[in-house]
Design an enzyme around this catalytic site. Sequence first.
Site, short mmCIF file in Angstrom:
data_model
loop_
_atom_site.label_atom_id
_atom_site.label_comp_id
_atom_site.label_asym_id
_atom_site.label_seq_id
_atom_site.Cartn_x
_atom_site.Cartn_y
_atom_site.Cartn_z
CE LYS A 198 -4.80 -1.36 0.80
NZ LYS A 198 -5.56 -0.98 -0.33
CG ASP B 271 -9.97 -1.87 6.79
OD1 ASP B 271 -10.54 -2.03 7.60
OD2 ASP B 271 -10.40 -2.44 5.71
#
Length: 837
Positions: A502, A547
């Site tokens: 990410k 998350d």
Amino acid sequence: MTEEQCRWPNPITSSSLLSVEQPVTSKNQTNLKIEDERMLRVETFRKYMLNNNIDVAVIQCMTDIHWLSGFNTPGAPRGQSLIISKDMIFISSRILEVTNAMKHKMLIQHSIGHDEGEDPIEFLTKNILKLNPKTVGWELNSDRTIPIDAYNLNLNLINAKCNVIDISGIIRIMRISKSQNELALMRRAGEIASHSMNKAINYTLNTMTGATENTIAGIAVQASRDFGGDYAAYPPFICVGSNACLGHYAASQVEVPVQCGKSVFYELPGVFQKYHCALMRTAFVLGPDAKTQELPDYLKLAESCVQAALTAMKRAAVPGAYPCEVHMAGEEQLQPLFELGWANSQRSGYSIGLGFATDWGECDAIMIRKMVVGNERPLPVFSTLHLIPWVTHPIYGAVGLSDTVVVECASKGAVSLLPDNKPKEQITVIPFTSDRLPHLKQAKDVIHIFGDLLSTPTPLVEFPPSSNEKDVSSESESANLNLRFTVFVKDESYRLGQNAFKSLGGGYACVRELMRRKGITDISSCTLNDLKRKDDEDIVTFTTATDGNHGAGLAWAAKMLGHRAVVYLPKVAAASRVQRVADLGGEVHSTDLLYDDVVIMVAEQAQTKGWVVIQDTAWEGYTQVPTDITSAYKVIAHEALQTMQENGGLPPTHVILQVGVGTFAAGMTQYIREALGRGVKILTVESKKANCLQQSIRRGVKTDFVAEEASDGDNKPTWCAGLDCGVVSDIAWPVLRNEVNAAVSISDGVAADGVRVLRNCGLRSGESGAATGVGFLRAIDEKQARDLGLDEHSRVLVVNTEGTTDPVATDSILSMDVVDEPATSKVDICFSSHEIS
């Protein structure tokens, strides 16, 4: 019912067809008006009726009706017929269609229509019988007549004591030789076809990105209409690469892009007043490895042979020649290609001219194919042919260079009906430019801006280990996933030292935002140091909902660039992931909301406070940042394919991609399709408890998924926290809808199995990482594997998007008892609509 009542009309013999009189073929008829010419055709046909004792003819083939009378309607009502007697000619049809007959002088007086509720066959029978015929000639073999209507009409006529003769093919034979009026219409159609083809090829040549089979077909159709053309009886055929090996393949519902290193095959019609002219052409887009701006040798040979075949066929197409002789003349020139895997069609031409859906040709009149001389009708003078000596290859696609010609005289052979400015009978070479590979360019832009941080690709682990490894590695010599095909795991737990992929997307989105703020448009002249905050510059606050992994990546990037990150997490976020965001310098805010609700809250907060949202999902008005994130993930695909190539291996046959909101999967898919085309199968995998993409593909529309809270009270619907998303991103949905072969959802138990087996093989994967893909591969049965095209020769690429980012959850998975789930509850596979078709 008696045998006499059941009999069908007597067929016309082949000798009768060969003796049919041809109307209006002399060059002396050039000044004949089209209305007078049609009357001459009718009178010629009436001579045939007289010679065969036919009192009334029932014409039901739409092309024959138009050729004789000019009647023209796209409607195809039951029983629609042109009725001809010795002194009458009229249309029998619905009232709706009969209104079209009123503009034709020869049809005005007697044409009659029936109401919508009236039985069309009883109405037609009545119109025939009022002429008191003894013998009725009827086109039984018509593409507009359904069997039950044919049966009932035949029965009605027999019950009325009429003798019925099948006259199918008579008018078709009369139509083969074209009048000078018809040739003039076809030459105009040839101008339209040439204009349309030039526009289609130039669009392919000049459009760096966005050219697909569909867009090229659209350009061709629009060009034809703009130049005065009618709608064609067939769609244009535009085929990229091996799609050209699919018979009569029209541009599909899937957007198939023009690709470097592949051919583009075009077959287009021009249409004027229902008369068609057609032509084939081929283009080739050079790839980045092209040494010169010339065709590869295999295409040079194919081009030369097809050109020679077309020339030979034109020379052989003279009055009195048999169609098979024309075919063999072309096939002889193609012989050098056959030993190299090329194949030619069983037909290499056909009669063309007047056409209604579903064919622009007159293939049932003359077919250029291999037959025995004398078993077919010789070519008459002024017959018109579409000569198509094209060849196909399962890898290279097709090479087609055709011409529409008129058979005139023995000394010249066939003469082209296309204008002098028609596209050249050669393959158009489309030069390579980097802009033709936009997804490769985007990946290289990301690699450039991160510099040394991306100088070493993340590992690609092969299971089982290759005997000839180079950059492909394995953690264990005995590593085995107990699968019968090879699996390559791209391990993104090494990406930028952040234990997950990410940071690549979030970091690049921050880079692009700072470039926009500083007015920098050329990334090639920019570095990370240029973008880091100077002492006199304001701090930019980046914010996101996460998350865990995306927030950690954003916190890392913001700190590296000298700015601030404010990160909001849903109530199910693991404590270890929350802490990691804080350790990287992010300002952390835990909430009691589910993920999708946190996304909404962050957008509202940012608008109020002037912060910059760095979110990997898109919505109306918010697409630039998620587009930047999508571009960054293409680096992963670029590295994986490059490593496989450098190691001397073949590319993957299957790629498995995790889906949360779909941004990662969309970026990977775009790059892979550009690099490998449609030969590779792309499968997505989601949790069954958050399968928003699978539900969307199943329903055919973008669908939001609302996950029910878990029954055990932990408020965590799925263990796969990184995939716990209920809405597909707006920018990801069209990509995945059009390009994914199958959308898969798995149970948490399947992901847990993947975590365990990868750990045993020495690779650490979080529950949302490679565990999902590997677990899926281990869970499917033989039938599912076969349906997905998986066998011992398959090479499957899986991406480990995260390492162990939640040690508590991973330890829990590793320590729990293995639950033996029913096969039906483990995996759900939904094939995309284009895959099924």
